[in-house]
Every structure is written in structure tokens, then in C-alpha cells.
Design an enzyme around this catalytic site. Sequence first.
Site, PDB file in Angstrom:
ATOM      1  N   LYS A 201       0.827  -1.212   0.000  1.00  0.00           N
ATOM      2  CA  LYS A 201       0.000   0.000   0.000  1.00  0.00           C
ATOM      3  C   LYS A 201       0.865   1.267   0.000  1.00  0.00           C
ATOM      4  O   LYS A 201       0.656   2.200  -0.779  1.00  0.00           O
ATOM      5  CB  LYS A 201      -0.912  -0.026   1.237  1.00  0.00           C
ATOM      6  N   CYS A 255      -2.594  11.017   1.961  1.00  0.00           N
ATOM      7  CA  CYS A 255      -2.033   9.730   1.524  1.00  0.00           C
ATOM      8  C   CYS A 255      -0.692   9.883   0.830  1.00  0.00           C
ATOM      9  O   CYS A 255       0.341   9.494   1.349  1.00  0.00           O
ATOM     10  CB  CYS A 255      -3.025   9.055   0.593  1.00  0.00           C
TER      11      CYS A 255
HETATM   12  N1  SAJ Z   1      -1.398  15.501  -8.180  1.00  0.00           N
HETATM   13  C1  SAJ Z   1      -0.529  16.181  -9.033  1.00  0.00           C
HETATM   14  N2  SAJ Z   1      -0.344  15.686 -10.284  1.00  0.00           N
HETATM   15  C2  SAJ Z   1      -0.973  14.553 -10.743  1.00  0.00           C
HETATM   16  C3  SAJ Z   1      -1.839  13.869  -9.871  1.00  0.00           C
HETATM   17  C4  SAJ Z   1      -2.026  14.360  -8.585  1.00  0.00           C
HETATM   18  O1  SAJ Z   1       0.059  17.217  -8.675  1.00  0.00           O
HETATM   19  O2  SAJ Z   1      -0.767  14.181 -11.909  1.00  0.00           O
HETATM   20  C5  SAJ Z   1      -1.611  15.987  -6.801  1.00  0.00           C
HETATM   21  C6  SAJ Z   1      -3.081  16.275  -6.480  1.00  0.00           C
HETATM   22  O3  SAJ Z   1      -3.447  17.552  -6.904  1.00  0.00           O
HETATM   23  C7  SAJ Z   1      -3.099  16.116  -4.978  1.00  0.00           C
HETATM   24  C8  SAJ Z   1      -2.081  14.997  -4.723  1.00  0.00           C
HETATM   25  O4  SAJ Z   1      -1.285  14.940  -5.897  1.00  0.00           O
HETATM   26  O5  SAJ Z   1      -2.660  17.293  -4.307  1.00  0.00           O
HETATM   27  C9  SAJ Z   1      -2.688  13.634  -4.451  1.00  0.00           C
HETATM   28  O6  SAJ Z   1      -3.840  13.429  -5.238  1.00  0.00           O
HETATM   29  P1  SAJ Z   1      -4.161  12.080  -6.032  1.00  0.00           P
HETATM   30  O7  SAJ Z   1      -5.410  12.301  -6.770  1.00  0.00           O
HETATM   31  O8  SAJ Z   1      -2.983  11.650  -6.809  1.00  0.00           O
HETATM   32  O9  SAJ Z   1      -4.297  10.976  -4.896  1.00  0.00           O
HETATM   33  P2  SAJ Z   1      -5.162  10.859  -3.526  1.00  0.00           P
HETATM   34  O10 SAJ Z   1      -4.252  11.263  -2.409  1.00  0.00           O
HETATM   35  O11 SAJ Z   1      -6.470  11.515  -3.617  1.00  0.00           O
HETATM   36  O12 SAJ Z   1      -5.410   9.277  -3.481  1.00  0.00           O
HETATM   37  C10 SAJ Z   1      -4.303   8.389  -3.456  1.00  0.00           C
HETATM   38  C11 SAJ Z   1      -4.528   7.260  -4.489  1.00  0.00           C
HETATM   39  N3  SAJ Z   1      -3.288   6.478  -4.637  1.00  0.00           N
HETATM   40  C12 SAJ Z   1      -2.788   6.176  -5.867  1.00  0.00           C
HETATM   41  O13 SAJ Z   1      -3.304   6.524  -6.894  1.00  0.00           O
HETATM   42  C13 SAJ Z   1      -1.554   5.344  -5.894  1.00  0.00           C
HETATM   43  C14 SAJ Z   1      -5.679   6.362  -4.012  1.00  0.00           C
HETATM   44  O14 SAJ Z   1      -5.821   5.261  -4.887  1.00  0.00           O
HETATM   45  C15 SAJ Z   1      -5.417   5.866  -2.575  1.00  0.00           C
HETATM   46  O15 SAJ Z   1      -6.504   5.071  -2.108  1.00  0.00           O
HETATM   47  C16 SAJ Z   1      -5.300   7.089  -1.693  1.00  0.00           C
HETATM   48  O16 SAJ Z   1      -4.167   7.862  -2.137  1.00  0.00           O
HETATM   49  C17 SAJ Z   1      -5.095   6.627  -0.260  1.00  0.00           C
HETATM   50  O17 SAJ Z   1      -6.050   6.757   0.542  1.00  0.00           O
HETATM   51  O18 SAJ Z   1      -4.034   6.094   0.063  1.00  0.00           O
END
Ligand code: SAJ
Length: 406
Positions: A201, A255
Site C-alpha cells: 500500500k 495519503c
Molecule cells: N497531483 C498532481 N499531479 C498529478 C496527480 C495528482 O500534482 O498528476 C496531486 C493532487 O493535486 C493532490 C495529490 O497529488 O494534491 C494527491 O492526489 P491524487 O489524486 O494523486 O491521490 P489521492 O491522495 O487523492 O489518493 C491516493 C490514491 N493512490 C494512488 O493513486 C496510488 C488512491 O488510490 C489511494 O486510495 C489514496 O491515495 C489513499 O487513501 O491512500
Amino acid sequence: MINIIGLGYIGLPTALMFATHGTEVVGTDYNTHLVNELNAGRTTFKEDGLEALFEEALNKGITFTTKYQKTDIYIIAVPTPYDKRNKKIDPAYVIAAVENVLEVCPKGACIVIESTVPPGTIDRYIRPTIESKGFVIGKDVHLAHAPERIIPGNMVYELKYNSRTIGTDSQEIATRIKELYTSFCQSEIVTTDIRTAEMTKVVENTFRDINIAYANELTKICRREGMDVYEIIRIANKHPRVNILSPGPGVGGHCISVDPWFLVGDFPDLANLIWQARKINDSMPEFVLERIHNIMKDQSITDVGRVGLYGLTYKEDVDDVRESPTLQLLDCMTRHLSSGLKVYDPWVKRDIVANQYHEFDAFLQDVDLVVIMVAHSEIRENMDKLQGKVVLDTRKVCELPNTYRL
Ligand code: SAJ
């Protein structure tokens, strides 16, 4: 019957999913207000498809209470609060939930932990807690770790269609828990041991953090060279084995910005790449500040009070502000002893920062430079309202003239 402990962002949708797929469910949370809201037929946060699922689950007889139930399977999805100073999470809620379960559970019950925990937490804290109460693991109670993988904004869909991992001590328990999740999970369910499930995870979220850090580092390189990072990533991603994520104003949420620190904390001599990625992503709010400064000079905007940050949440169309880049940026400004930026977010109804607006139009009226920190649907659907403004778009959603990028 199963008892789901913790009815927040993960526990509630998971409880509803079980309840609508043939399992009798009682949801337990220590927060009386939250339990009362749910019993009154009101969901406690916004999420695509959650309302409809909630309605259906109520019709199927789901109930909510503050009391732990006597049953065979407990699923624990309580928060793991994060301490920014020492980069560690506090497992106290998970431990307390396990202790409460032990007070009521019958012999042979299974405790499934869904909360994300640093690798080794179950061995270090949960097993000793259970054993200290005189229970024999594998005989009196069984343990499993089934870390959630759903992404806020698409949780209901992903609960059904994401693959899952279930860690257990024995094949027999693996089969029992896998069968339970199969009621709604239509994707592969991989079974393994508990430490591997914990580690996997954290590895998944760390992978995403590193990928975003790469995009953010490229952004800084391209900024210095006067090149278009988005065009470069777009073209590079046409390669069949390249998939670079999008740059942004920083990485927030509970996360991706938190889990990699577990590896850095436990393996400081080995986790170099992981640590660098964290540093790069954490430097982005400061990079946005530098961009604001340069654009103000460029556009002869002298009053920082005429600059507005659009978005306070950690990403689009959610109400969660934990570790949000905007909060990091404001914190950074306070450390530089200046403030005055205006802030607005349609998803954040309560006042959490200075100069916060609750009306989009009023916010726009008071600013000349709009910094898009979060691409909520509201702004994407009303981009024409930004006509005539200077825009710093950190999410590449605005095509208006006078738009700057990261
Ligand atoms: N972000 C970027 N660029 C991107 C994608 C995201 O700057 O291309 C930023 C977002 O704006 C945000 C942060 O990253 O600030 C995280 O957002 P996210 O949408 O990537 O992820 P989370 O934190 O909402 O959810 C993640 C997911 N993990 C993965 O995709 C590996 C989700 O599947 C998990 O269940 C979740 O963490 C968790 O609870 O662990």
C-alpha cells in the site's frame, strides 16, 4: 453481520457497499454527531454516487451506532492522524478500536484493518495489544489487513472495480475475507501476508509521489529554459512505456504526501529517491510563490491584496484540505512575514484562513491576479468569468489570454 468501525471517508462508502451487496452491516463511530446525522438520513461528506448508495443501503437495513457489536467480522477504518513535525502517524485510534473490539467479540472473530498504516505497525502495535489482553492470535481472534485503494472523487466506482490486496496469517482466513469482499469487488483480490500488504500500500502511493515529483522537477527545468513542460510531457507520454503525471502546485492529501515518509523514516540511509521526491513536491508551493512574485512584477501589480488564490482543498471537487498546497503556500508566506492574499474555495464553507471569501463573484471583484491552485468544476465551467484578469494557472485548465503557467 459485519461491524464497520469508523464511518469517515473510507469506512462509510465501504459500509454502504457491503450493505448494498447482501451483507448485514452495522456501522460504528465514536462521534455521536456523525452517527446522528447518518441515522437522520444525511451523508456527512460529498462524493460522486455516495447519496444514491446511501439511500439504497438504508433501504437494505444498514444501521449506525456508537456501540461496538458482537459479531464475527470487524472492519476497522479509523483515522491515522499525521504529525507534520516528526512525519509520523499516530496509530492510537487503530489500537483503541482493536481494544474496543476485544471487549465484545466472540471467540474466532476476525479483525480486518483497512486504515493505511506504516509497514510493521501491525507487528509492532496491534499484535502486542491483542496478546496483552490475553487473546491468542490465530485461535481466539484472527487478523487481516485489507488496505483501501479508492481515490477521493471516484470512490464508489473504484470500490467495485479496483483490485484489492488482503494480508492474513493463514490461507483459511484469507479465503474467508476474500469471499466477503468478493460480494462487491469485481476485480482481482490478491491474498498475501500482512507485512507485504502493509508495504504494498505504501509503495503504491510512493510510486505516484515520485512520478509527480518528476513532472514537477521537469517544470522547474523547463521554466528556466523557457520550454513548455506540458507539451514535452504530452509528447513523451505517446511513447508506449512512458506515463509521466501532471505537474502541479504541490502534493497534498492524507495519503500521497504522507505515506512516503514512512519509508524515509524507517530507512533513512536507503530511501534517497523517495526522500528527494518528497522534497521536490514540498518545494512546489514556494515555487508558486516565486511565480506570483515574478508575474506581479511583469504586470505591475504592486498590492499583494489584489492577488487571489482559487482553491483551498488538496485537489479538485473534494472538501478535504489536509496537507493542501494552498495551505502550505500560505504557511510559507507567513514565514516570510507577509500576507494579504485573498482566498476562495467553493468546497470550504467554514473560515479556515485569513481573507477567505465564500462567493466566487465577490472574490473575483477584489483581485487582479487569480492563481488557480485547484481545478474545481466550478472554475472549469465558468472560465469566462476570468476574462480581463491576469491568471496563473497551476493546473493547465485555463486558455484565456493573459494566462501564465507554472
Ligand atoms: N497531483 C498532481 N499531479 C498529478 C496527480 C495528482 O500534482 O498528476 C496531486 C493532487 O493535486 C493532490 C495529490 O497529488 O494534491 C494527491 O492526489 P491524487 O489524486 O494523486 O491521490 P489521492 O491522495 O487523492 O489518493 C491516493 C490514491 N493512490 C494512488 O493513486 C496510488 C488512491 O488510490 C489511494 O486510495 C489514496 O491515495 C489513499 O487513501 O491512500
